[in-house]
Write a protein that holds these residues in place. Structure first.
Motif, PDB file in Angstrom:
ATOM      1  N   LYS A  75      -9.294 -24.500   0.219  1.00 31.80           N
ATOM      2  CA  LYS A  75      -9.075 -23.421   1.182  1.00 31.80           C
ATOM      3  C   LYS A  75     -10.410 -23.052   1.786  1.00 31.80           C
ATOM      4  O   LYS A  75     -11.364 -22.769   1.061  1.00 31.80           O
ATOM      5  CB  LYS A  75      -8.459 -22.194   0.494  1.00 31.80           C
ATOM      6  CG  LYS A  75      -7.024 -22.387   0.078  1.00 31.80           C
ATOM      7  CD  LYS A  75      -6.427 -21.100  -0.449  1.00 31.80           C
ATOM      8  CE  LYS A  75      -4.989 -21.327  -0.861  1.00 31.80           C
ATOM      9  NZ  LYS A  75      -4.413 -20.142  -1.479  1.00 31.80           N
ATOM     10  N   ASP A  76     -10.471 -23.073   3.097  1.00 34.61           N
ATOM     11  CA  ASP A  76     -11.697 -22.745   3.822  1.00 34.61           C
ATOM     12  C   ASP A  76     -12.895 -23.558   3.328  1.00 34.61           C
ATOM     13  O   ASP A  76     -13.992 -23.039   3.163  1.00 34.61           O
ATOM     14  CB  ASP A  76     -12.004 -21.248   3.726  1.00 34.61           C
ATOM     15  CG  ASP A  76     -10.905 -20.394   4.333  1.00 34.61           C
ATOM     16  OD1 ASP A  76     -10.336 -20.816   5.363  1.00 34.61           O
ATOM     17  OD2 ASP A  76     -10.610 -19.316   3.791  1.00 34.61           O
ATOM     18  N   GLY A  77     -12.656 -24.839   3.041  1.00 34.59           N
ATOM     19  CA  GLY A  77     -13.730 -25.723   2.630  1.00 34.59           C
ATOM     20  C   GLY A  77     -14.200 -25.546   1.197  1.00 34.59           C
ATOM     21  O   GLY A  77     -15.214 -26.119   0.806  1.00 34.59           O
ATOM     22  N   GLU A  78     -13.471 -24.771   0.412  1.00 38.66           N
ATOM     23  CA  GLU A  78     -13.846 -24.523  -0.983  1.00 38.66           C
ATOM     24  C   GLU A  78     -12.710 -24.917  -1.912  1.00 38.66           C
ATOM     25  O   GLU A  78     -11.534 -24.769  -1.576  1.00 38.66           O
ATOM     26  CB  GLU A  78     -14.186 -23.044  -1.200  1.00 38.66           C
ATOM     27  CG  GLU A  78     -15.368 -22.550  -0.395  1.00 38.66           C
ATOM     28  CD  GLU A  78     -16.680 -23.203  -0.786  1.00 38.66           C
ATOM     29  OE1 GLU A  78     -16.864 -23.538  -1.972  1.00 38.66           O
ATOM     30  OE2 GLU A  78     -17.528 -23.397   0.105  1.00 38.66           O
ATOM     31  N   LEU A  79     -13.063 -25.382  -3.092  1.00 34.19           N
ATOM     32  CA  LEU A  79     -12.090 -25.722  -4.119  1.00 34.19           C
ATOM     33  C   LEU A  79     -11.608 -24.439  -4.776  1.00 34.19           C
ATOM     34  O   LEU A  79     -12.418 -23.642  -5.261  1.00 34.19           O
ATOM     35  CB  LEU A  79     -12.743 -26.641  -5.154  1.00 34.19           C
ATOM     36  CG  LEU A  79     -11.858 -27.179  -6.267  1.00 34.19           C
ATOM     37  CD1 LEU A  79     -10.735 -28.039  -5.707  1.00 34.19           C
ATOM     38  CD2 LEU A  79     -12.694 -27.980  -7.249  1.00 34.19           C
ATOM     39  N   GLN A  80     -10.294 -24.220  -4.776  1.00 38.81           N
ATOM     40  CA  GLN A  80      -9.724 -23.026  -5.397  1.00 38.81           C
ATOM     41  C   GLN A  80      -8.622 -23.438  -6.362  1.00 38.81           C
ATOM     42  O   GLN A  80      -7.929 -24.421  -6.157  1.00 38.81           O
ATOM     43  CB  GLN A  80      -9.183 -22.078  -4.332  1.00 38.81           C
ATOM     44  CG  GLN A  80     -10.286 -21.556  -3.439  1.00 38.81           C
ATOM     45  CD  GLN A  80      -9.804 -20.469  -2.493  1.00 38.81           C
ATOM     46  OE1 GLN A  80      -8.657 -20.052  -2.516  1.00 38.81           O
ATOM     47  NE2 GLN A  80     -10.709 -19.998  -1.657  1.00 38.81           N
ATOM     48  N   TRP A  81      -8.468 -22.644  -7.405  1.00 39.53           N
ATOM     49  CA  TRP A  81      -7.530 -22.950  -8.470  1.00 39.53           C
ATOM     50  C   TRP A  81      -6.450 -21.873  -8.566  1.00 39.53           C
ATOM     51  O   TRP A  81      -6.713 -20.701  -8.336  1.00 39.53           O
ATOM     52  CB  TRP A  81      -8.254 -23.018  -9.811  1.00 39.53           C
ATOM     53  CG  TRP A  81      -9.193 -24.164  -9.939  1.00 39.53           C
ATOM     54  CD1 TRP A  81     -10.515 -24.196  -9.599  1.00 39.53           C
ATOM     55  CD2 TRP A  81      -8.898 -25.463 -10.451  1.00 39.53           C
ATOM     56  NE1 TRP A  81     -11.055 -25.430  -9.868  1.00 39.53           N
ATOM     57  CE2 TRP A  81     -10.084 -26.227 -10.405  1.00 39.53           C
ATOM     58  CE3 TRP A  81      -7.745 -26.054 -10.958  1.00 39.53           C
ATOM     59  CZ2 TRP A  81     -10.139 -27.546 -10.837  1.00 39.53           C
ATOM     60  CZ3 TRP A  81      -7.806 -27.373 -11.387  1.00 39.53           C
ATOM     61  CH2 TRP A  81      -8.994 -28.105 -11.328  1.00 39.53           C
TER      62      TRP A  81
END
Length: 158
Positions: A140-146
């Motif tokens: 999401k938005d270029g970031e890894l999210q869990w």
């Protein structure tokens, strides 16, 4: 004069090194080893990119006989639907490529692996919470999210 020449030469070499080490997400996808992505031949990966670039709604029948397509593509990220239940994502951050494999059957769970140049394996990336049985990763938005997809009752089975 010799110092100026050496300075210009040094800048040129540095620029070439930086350019050579930085691959686009498309080049990264095309150079992906078959062992990591057995669903597609190298020619099929190229065809998937061409279909996406042409904004064609068509999907491609992969080597396992199911339909696949690229669903999202930026300079940093590539997302593709392998089957209805399997999604692959690539995320490039600096010199690292994160390869995210997510399976939803019926509960979603992801495995994230990190690679550096030439697909050299660095290690597995774990969810920031240890008690998750079914951690789901996404970009999401270029970031890894869990997200923790672990059901609170009977592990989702009836």
């Amino acid at each position: 004069m010799k110092r100026l020449y050496m300075f210009i030469l040094g800048v040129a070499v540095a620029a070439m090194c930086c350019t050579m080490s930085a691959q686009s997400i498309k080049q990264t996808f095309l150079s992906m080893p078959d062992t990591l992505c057995p669903f597609f031949s190298p020619q099929q990966r190229l065809q998937l990119l061409r279909l996406y670039d042409a904004q064609a709604p068509d999907s491609l029948v992969n080597l396992f006989g199911t339909k696949s397509k690229i669903t999202f593509l930026t300079e940093q990220q590539l997302t593709m639907s392998i089957t209805n239940d399997v999604e692959y994502q690539l995320l490039q951050k600096a010199d690292t490529t994160y390869f995210i494999q997510t399976v939803c059957a019926p509960i979603c769970s992801s495995v994230v692996k990190a690679y550096i140049a030439n697909w050299m394996y660095v290690g597995r990336v774990n969810a920031p919470f240890n008690d998750a049985v079914f951690p789901k990763a996404e970009i999401k938005d270029g970031e890894l999210q869990w997200t923790d997809c672990t059901p609170t009752d009977n592990l989702g089975f009836k």
